[in-house]
Design a protein around this motif. Sequence first.
Motif, PDB file in Angstrom:
ATOM      1  N   LEU A   1       0.822  -1.208   0.000  1.00 51.32           N
ATOM      2  CA  LEU A   1       0.000   0.000   0.000  1.00 51.32           C
ATOM      3  C   LEU A   1       0.859   1.262   0.000  1.00 51.32           C
ATOM      4  O   LEU A   1       0.526   2.256  -0.651  1.00 51.32           O
ATOM      5  CB  LEU A   1      -0.914   0.005   1.224  1.00 51.32           C
ATOM      6  CG  LEU A   1      -2.027  -1.056   1.271  1.00 51.32           C
ATOM      7  CD1 LEU A   1      -2.732  -1.001   2.620  1.00 51.32           C
ATOM      8  CD2 LEU A   1      -3.014  -0.890   0.138  1.00 51.32           C
ATOM      9  N   ALA A   2       1.967   1.219   0.716  1.00 49.28           N
ATOM     10  CA  ALA A   2       2.841   2.391   0.796  1.00 49.28           C
ATOM     11  C   ALA A   2       3.444   2.749  -0.557  1.00 49.28           C
ATOM     12  O   ALA A   2       3.841   3.899  -0.777  1.00 49.28           O
ATOM     13  CB  ALA A   2       3.951   2.142   1.817  1.00 49.28           C
ATOM     14  N   ARG A   3       3.482   1.776  -1.477  1.00 44.31           N
ATOM     15  CA  ARG A   3       4.045   2.020  -2.809  1.00 44.31           C
ATOM     16  C   ARG A   3       2.989   2.442  -3.833  1.00 44.31           C
ATOM     17  O   ARG A   3       3.338   2.823  -4.951  1.00 44.31           O
ATOM     18  CB  ARG A   3       4.758   0.765  -3.314  1.00 44.31           C
ATOM     19  CG  ARG A   3       5.983   0.361  -2.504  1.00 44.31           C
ATOM     20  CD  ARG A   3       6.782  -0.714  -3.218  1.00 44.31           C
ATOM     21  NE  ARG A   3       6.013  -1.950  -3.372  1.00 44.31           N
ATOM     22  CZ  ARG A   3       6.024  -2.961  -2.506  1.00 44.31           C
ATOM     23  NH1 ARG A   3       6.757  -2.857  -1.393  1.00 44.31           N
ATOM     24  NH2 ARG A   3       5.317  -4.045  -2.712  1.00 44.31           N
ATOM     25  N   MET A   4       1.719   2.342  -3.490  1.00 44.23           N
ATOM     26  CA  MET A   4       0.656   2.648  -4.440  1.00 44.23           C
ATOM     27  C   MET A   4       0.473   4.155  -4.602  1.00 44.23           C
ATOM     28  O   MET A   4       0.744   4.936  -3.687  1.00 44.23           O
ATOM     29  CB  MET A   4      -0.663   2.005  -3.991  1.00 44.23           C
ATOM     30  CG  MET A   4      -0.637   0.485  -4.009  1.00 44.23           C
ATOM     31  SD  MET A   4      -2.228  -0.278  -3.556  1.00 44.23           S
ATOM     32  CE  MET A   4      -3.219   0.172  -4.996  1.00 44.23           C
ATOM     33  N   THR A   5      -0.002   4.550  -5.781  1.00 40.56           N
ATOM     34  CA  THR A   5      -0.212   5.972  -6.060  1.00 40.56           C
ATOM     35  C   THR A   5      -1.622   6.428  -5.693  1.00 40.56           C
ATOM     36  O   THR A   5      -1.850   7.621  -5.513  1.00 40.56           O
ATOM     37  CB  THR A   5       0.045   6.273  -7.548  1.00 40.56           C
ATOM     38  OG1 THR A   5      -0.824   5.440  -8.356  1.00 40.56           O
ATOM     39  CG2 THR A   5       1.491   5.988  -7.912  1.00 40.56           C
ATOM     40  N   GLU A   6      -2.559   5.463  -5.583  1.00 42.48           N
ATOM     41  CA  GLU A   6      -3.899   5.833  -5.157  1.00 42.48           C
ATOM     42  C   GLU A   6      -3.860   6.310  -3.703  1.00 42.48           C
ATOM     43  O   GLU A   6      -2.992   5.892  -2.932  1.00 42.48           O
ATOM     44  CB  GLU A   6      -4.856   4.639  -5.281  1.00 42.48           C
ATOM     45  CG  GLU A   6      -5.120   4.184  -6.699  1.00 42.48           C
ATOM     46  CD  GLU A   6      -4.097   3.173  -7.203  1.00 42.48           C
ATOM     47  OE1 GLU A   6      -4.303   2.631  -8.298  1.00 42.48           O
ATOM     48  OE2 GLU A   6      -3.098   2.935  -6.497  1.00 42.48           O
ATOM     49  N   THR A   7      -4.803   7.179  -3.363  1.00 44.06           N
ATOM     50  CA  THR A   7      -4.799   7.728  -2.003  1.00 44.06           C
ATOM     51  C   THR A   7      -6.124   7.539  -1.260  1.00 44.06           C
ATOM     52  O   THR A   7      -6.163   7.729  -0.047  1.00 44.06           O
ATOM     53  CB  THR A   7      -4.478   9.235  -2.014  1.00 44.06           C
ATOM     54  OG1 THR A   7      -5.465   9.922  -2.794  1.00 44.06           O
ATOM     55  CG2 THR A   7      -3.087   9.483  -2.594  1.00 44.06           C
TER      56      THR A   7
END
Length: 295
Positions: free
Chosen positions: A101-107
Amino acid sequence: MNTSASFPAPVAVIEGLSALSERYDALVCDVWGVVHNGVEAYPAAVEALTRFRKERGGIVVLVTNSPRPHGPVLTQLEGFGVTEGAFDAVVTSGDVTHAHLARMTETRVYHIGPERDLSLYEGTSFTLADADDAEVVCVTGLVNDEVETPDDYRTLLEGFAARRLPLVSANPDIVVERGFKMIWCGGALARLYAELGGPIVQLGKPHAPIYRAAFARIKGIAGAPVAPERILAVGDGLHTDMRGATDQGIDALFVTAGIHGADFGAIEAPDAALVTQRLATEKVRAVAAIPYLAW
């Protein structure tokens, strides 16, 4: 992996881990269904892991599909009576999911699961969103797993699937045994979402990321890499523990009295022929079977 016998090899039912312990330097051991039942620890399992560490000098990494980071799981283990002497480290599906999750671009995330699992998002850029505004869905479990079933979430998941939102499953388990009751887990929702055509990401057992994390912990504790043939997986899940071990090329000890216990005859004395047949049907391997983990 030990492959001297043809696949599928006849599976011996052993009485204790000590029968195999000299062959291995490290254990990758499941937690729920092997070390505890969601209510209390299995004393014989705790003793077996402790003796493997103290008498064999082995390393024990507990690997669980718990959707929470390992800190809360350590607290839970202590509460169940699993002593620190039984293991060297804990790696959770929540740990590897948090890293993903920490690498995902979605927020904006729509969370499906109980509030106690919200620690999963700490240290990430995610904010909780409602269903209409979400960019990604994260499943840690059913909100009330005592009464709900996956079908209660069908309409919600159909809407997400129509929008092609990615669903991150922080717990690939389909069911677990809590005391003497089977409880639906997050993996059941991920399975339904896939059936509806939605894209899913699963990082816990049987998938590779959680094993890479476990092997890294073993290497750190040992001070050097441990050869795959010297690592034994212990677990009660055919589709998680046995599948993961087979895919990762490590040996496995199948604990038969867990979630599949009713499939092998008498719980305390599983039928070796039924166990062997089921492993073959599932196309997974185990070097031995044991009713409950014991020394």
